[in-house]
Design a protein around this motif. Structure first.
Motif, PDB file in Angstrom:
ATOM      1  N   VAL A 267       0.830  -1.199   0.000  1.00 31.81           N
ATOM      2  CA  VAL A 267       0.000   0.000   0.000  1.00 31.81           C
ATOM      3  C   VAL A 267       0.865   1.250   0.000  1.00 31.81           C
ATOM      4  N   VAL A 284     -11.968   2.210  -0.352  1.00 30.42           N
ATOM      5  CA  VAL A 284     -11.097   1.064  -0.107  1.00 30.42           C
ATOM      6  C   VAL A 284     -11.944  -0.197  -0.184  1.00 30.42           C
ATOM      7  N   LEU A 301      -4.309  -1.399   6.710  1.00 33.31           N
ATOM      8  CA  LEU A 301      -5.074  -0.289   6.130  1.00 33.31           C
ATOM      9  C   LEU A 301      -5.456   0.765   7.166  1.00 33.31           C
ATOM     10  N   THR A 348      -7.375  -4.181  -2.146  1.00 35.34           N
ATOM     11  CA  THR A 348      -6.325  -4.999  -1.541  1.00 35.34           C
ATOM     12  C   THR A 348      -6.760  -6.456  -1.434  1.00 35.34           C
TER      13      THR A 348
END
Length: 364
Positions: A267, A284, A301, A348
């Protein structure tokens, strides 16, 4: 891998998408169900599916012969059927002009293969009647690239034909592989995404898999595919730029306790490549795996801003198609909310077999 500072003619964009999901066939069913936060998992008909799960995310009423017709489908398995249908949806809605140069239009499809086909074929080899034992027409189903090859043959895609497999990160890996092919001049446009089937054998294997001490999620199935090309090619073809692919990062982790730090690095790097900060992210779409891996994804995150879009709790664990569903969810939200135009979205994934990935998009 592109960056925000890259010239427009070099930027790669998503200019079309198609989904077959537990909400039904097509983008509209997926977007409506997802935006309404409607759970698409339902009790399993155990007479048809003798599986060790009570619920599943099945494509409603999906029957290969009813959807595709009887020609060429006698020996087609479920994974291939789902892929072929979804590729057809994408080309029908966004494929204008691509057929003029089929050698430059290809397919990068992520899949786990068909566990059901492999085990059924092996069983027939041991128990079938002599002298042939097996139905040779079903042998191609045992090869992992069967859905990709059959989709290209049926829809006359003569460009690069690639199969990718990476567990829950498969969809992001496929998109990244397609980006590399386009940047290398191997195609003008590529369909990239992933597909997964629901089957008895897959359910039985998942039941005994290690889910980090957590109860396994209901299994899901489906496919999501995206048309990837340069921004100029999209505009020349009359297609809207839905999102610009700013970059992807992937890492491997040797043990589950290190998955979070590996994802955090991905990330950090993908944001730095795009000249963006964690607070710049508007959406996200995490993979939300069960157990320890899910907690590590949350930790990785923690410093990233943006609204979370959880897909897996609604459609089930789609394994190979998981990250592709997450990317489709981002596009569904972007299409319904004009305020997201020109904002950043992050997708992700963490796979229990040791792969993490992150893909950054600028919404069109």
């Amino acid at each position: 891998m592109s960056t925000a500072a890259e010239p427009r003619e070099r930027q790669l964009v998503i200019s079309g998408w198609a989904v077959s999901s537990p909400y039904g066939l097509g983008r509209r069913a997926f977007a409506e169900g997802l935006l309404a936060r409607t759970a698409a998992t339902a009790p399993v008909d155990t007479a048809k599916w003798p599986v060790p799960y009570e619920d599943a995310g099945l494509i409603p009423g999906f029957d290969i012969k009813e959807v595709l017709g009887r020609k060429g489908t006698r020996s087609m398995d479920r994974a291939t059927g789902i892929a072929v249908v979804t590729v057809g949806e994408l080309l029908e809605d966004f494929g204008r002009g691509l057929a003029a140069d089929p050698e430059k239009t290809g397919l990068v499809l992520g899949t786990s293969g068909s566990v059901q086909s492999i085990m059924d074929f092996t069983k027939d080899a041991l128990t079938g009647d002599k002298p042939y034992l097996v139905d040779p027409a079903r042998f191609p189903n045992t090869v992992m690239n069967c859905p990709t090859g059959q989709s290209a043959i049926r829809h006359t895609l003569k460009g690069p034909n690639v199969t990718v497999s990476g567990g829950s990160a498969t969809g992001l890996l496929a998109l990244n592989y397609a980006s590399r092919l386009l940047r290398g001049g191997h195609a003008n446009a590529l369909l990239a995404g992933a597909a997964e089937e629901y089957s008895v054998q897959r359910a039985r294997l998942e039941r005994v898999a290690d889910h980090g001490g957590a109860e396994a999620d209901p299994l899901g199935e489906g496919a999501a595919l995206f048309l990837l090309e340069s921004g100029d090619a999209a505009r020349d073809g009359g297609r809207q730029v839905l999102a610009t692919v700013l970059g992807s990062r992937f890492r491997a982790f040797p043990e589950s306790g290190r998955a979070g730090s590996a994802l955090a690095r991905c990330v950090e790097e993908v944001l730095a490549d795009a000249g963006a900060a964690p607070e710049d992210v508007a959406l996200v779409a995490p993979g939300t795996p069960a157990g320890l891996l899910g907690k590590q994804e949350e930790s990785a995150l923690d410093g990233v801003a943006g609204e979370r879009i959880a897909v897996r709790p609604l459609v089930g664990d789609a394994t190979a198609a998981s990250a592709a569903f997450q990317l489709a969810a981002v596009l569904a939200h972007a299409g319904a909310r004009p305020a997201l135009v020109d904002r950043l979205a992050l997708v992700t994934a963490i796979d229990r077999d040791g792969t993490v990935g992150a893909t950054l998009l600028r919404l069109g």
